[in-house]
Design an enzyme around this catalytic site. Sequence first.
Site, PDB file in Angstrom:
ATOM      1  N   CYS A  95      39.164  86.941  17.388  1.00  0.00           N
ATOM      2  CA  CYS A  95      38.063  87.190  18.352  1.00  0.00           C
ATOM      3  C   CYS A  95      37.660  85.610  18.276  1.00  0.00           C
ATOM      4  CB  CYS A  95      37.373  88.054  17.737  1.00  0.00           C
ATOM      5  SG  CYS A  95      36.576  87.547  15.898  1.00  0.00           S
ATOM      6  N   CYS A  96      36.413  85.677  18.761  1.00  0.00           N
ATOM      7  CA  CYS A  96      35.752  84.288  18.732  1.00  0.00           C
ATOM      8  C   CYS A  96      34.727  84.131  17.850  1.00  0.00           C
ATOM      9  CB  CYS A  96      35.412  83.898  20.403  1.00  0.00           C
ATOM     10  SG  CYS A  96      36.590  83.933  21.730  1.00  0.00           S
ATOM     11  N   GLY A  97      34.099  82.959  17.896  1.00  0.00           N
ATOM     12  CA  GLY A  97      32.824  82.778  16.823  1.00  0.00           C
ATOM     13  C   GLY A  97      33.124  82.232  15.698  1.00  0.00           C
ATOM     14  N   GLU A 197      34.883  78.092  24.885  1.00  0.00           N
ATOM     15  CA  GLU A 197      36.097  77.985  24.595  1.00  0.00           C
ATOM     16  C   GLU A 197      37.266  78.404  25.718  1.00  0.00           C
ATOM     17  OE1 GLU A 197      38.603  80.247  21.124  1.00  0.00           O
ATOM     18  OE2 GLU A 197      36.977  81.515  22.318  1.00  0.00           O
TER      19      GLU A 197
END
Length: 255
Positions: A95-97, A197
């Site tokens: 996932c992102c973050g 991103e």
Amino acid sequence: MHYSSNQMTEIEDAVAEEFPLTIYLNEVEFATLVCSPEHLEELVIGFLASEGVIRRFNDIEKMNMDERGGFCHIRLDRRVSTDHFTYSKRVIGSCCGKSRQFYFQNDADTAKVSMSKSTLTPTQCIQLIEKMQQRSTVFKETGGIHNASMGTADGLVVHRGDIGRHNALDKLYGYCLTNHITVRDKVLVFSGRISSEVLAKAAKIGVGIVLSKSAPTNLAIKMADDLNITTVGFIRGGSFNIYSHSWRIEKDSGN
């Protein structure tokens, strides 16, 4: 077990696979990608290119992929100093973050201002999103992956999916590098939110147009303005919003 209308029912459900793949560069551990276990060679090639480790497929002298063990050994045609990269032995989550907290460290070296002159009509934008969704069979089965495609006004060239949105984009990039496909005239078609991103990945790949059925973030729009990339979001039900460089979206003939 499935719950509906106050009833519990036993069912078999398809779920997305999550797979750790550790990359070694010239026998030195470089990164671990948490990904979907398909098209792994494309993923590694696209990832290394987007991180600035390689510029073309021929920079790789040898690749040994151990899918069972979850390892990929890469021998490059030159020595790579890990000191040049401010990261080493990273784990890049699905996932992102937080898993991408290092994200901005080398983007200035690898993101490119788009020189693409490609244009699309509104009808072509909508059709490309529809074609991507038609190919998203794993998502339809599991609901657990991101989908991305590369195409032109005439249709899609390649489609890939992954539990990580950045992985799906790297797989597209790796496919193009492996097959020596020019990307400047291509369009990136994406299922999810256009984050900074995603926009930076598009710039690293070199496309000039990004289409999505979801929304962009404010930072992604600013980056798109700076990098001369057209971003089109909320492509749903025959409508969409253009957030940057709208000149690449031309009216349909006859309108």
